[in-house]
Design a protein around this motif. Structure first.
Motif, short mmCIF file in Angstrom:
data_model
loop_
_atom_site.label_atom_id
_atom_site.label_comp_id
_atom_site.label_asym_id
_atom_site.label_seq_id
_atom_site.Cartn_x
_atom_site.Cartn_y
_atom_site.Cartn_z
N VAL A 1 -28.33 -43.53 -76.40
CA VAL A 1 -28.59 -44.84 -75.95
C VAL A 1 -30.02 -45.39 -75.52
O VAL A 1 -30.64 -46.40 -75.93
CB VAL A 1 -27.80 -45.57 -74.95
N GLU A 2 -30.71 -44.46 -74.85
CA GLU A 2 -31.97 -44.42 -74.61
C GLU A 2 -33.04 -44.63 -75.79
O GLU A 2 -33.83 -45.46 -75.58
CB GLU A 2 -32.47 -43.38 -73.88
N GLU A 3 -32.44 -43.90 -76.74
CA GLU A 3 -33.43 -43.96 -78.28
C GLU A 3 -33.32 -45.49 -78.80
O GLU A 3 -34.39 -45.86 -79.18
CB GLU A 3 -33.15 -42.94 -79.08
N LEU A 4 -32.45 -45.81 -78.60
CA LEU A 4 -31.96 -47.29 -79.37
C LEU A 4 -32.66 -48.33 -78.11
O LEU A 4 -33.09 -49.17 -78.78
CB LEU A 4 -30.47 -47.47 -79.15
N TRP A 5 -32.67 -48.25 -77.03
CA TRP A 5 -33.10 -48.86 -76.04
C TRP A 5 -34.46 -49.21 -76.34
O TRP A 5 -35.16 -50.41 -75.88
CB TRP A 5 -32.86 -48.68 -74.52
N TYR A 6 -35.38 -47.98 -76.58
CA TYR A 6 -36.76 -48.17 -76.64
C TYR A 6 -37.06 -49.34 -77.61
O TYR A 6 -38.26 -50.21 -77.46
CB TYR A 6 -37.33 -47.00 -77.36
#
Length: 212
Positions: free
Chosen positions: A41-46
């Motif tokens: 999710v962190e990668e998507l959030w960026y």
């Protein structure tokens, strides 16, 4: 991968990867792989734009919260779940909207867990404070941010919460609190949140914002 908070220029291939990544994140969350879910999710959030960015941030913090919860970090769990819930509530999701329904149900299930954690932690704190003669501390447990920070040190490091199923076979969080070796109450449960959303739901949420 870019620095935290920076957004690389989107392209079609990246959009496809983001959607596929969201499905992977949902599967990891529902499988109890909260740490791995956080990483996806962190990668998507960026690179996401609001409102998807806010939703992803909320899911990310909830994943961190459950990781903390099942690793005996009660205070960290309550703080992360509380912050994640605030972001989900900020979206003002509609319960009767087919596209937003899965997200609103997830929000409500997280809210139920946070209430459950606060109640059980407060009960445990009250019992332990009473045994130590520090009854005044219990008066501060009023649901405020300060009270959340106070909670968590009681029985810190003890395995108070675990994953299981309730009497109906529903995946749940089970609480078994101890104070000085004695159970406070019979084990009680709350439904373990699950996210039944797909890449189509995420896309629909974003499009609804763009055309509103």
């Amino acid at each position: 991968m870019c620095a935290r908070g920076e957004r690389p220029a989107p392209d079609d291939d990246e959009d496809d990867e983001e959607l596929a990544g969201f499905d992977a994140a949902v599967a990891l969350f529902n499988g109890g792989e909260y740490h791995a879910c956080h990483d996806v999710v962190e990668e998507l959030w960026y690179s996401a734009e609001d409102p998807a960015r806010t939703l992803l941030h909320g899911v990310l913090q909830c994943a961190v919260g459950f990781h903390h919860l099942f690793n005996q970090n009660h205070r960290g769990a309550m703080m992360e779940l509380g912050e994640g819930l605030c972001k989900l509530r900020r979206l003002r999701l509609e319960d009767d909207d087919d596209d937003q329904g899965p997200f609103s149900r997830f929000r409500d299930e997280v809210a139920a867990v946070l209430s459950f954690l606060y109640r059980t932690q407060k009960e445990l704190a009250a019992s332990m404070a009473h045994r130590s003669g520090n009854d005044e501390l219990c008066l501060a447990m009023d649901g405020s941010a300060t009270s959340y920070q106070l909670l968590g040190d009681f029985a810190a490091g003890q395995r108070l919460y675990r994953q299981g199923v309730d009497a109906d076979g529903v995946p749940s969080i089970l609480f078994s609190g101890r104070a000085s070796g004695d159970y406070l109450a019979p084990p009680c449960t709350v439904k373990l949140p699950s996210l039944h959303a797909t890449e189509q739901h995420l896309t629909a949420l974003q499009r609804a914002h763009e055309y509103s």
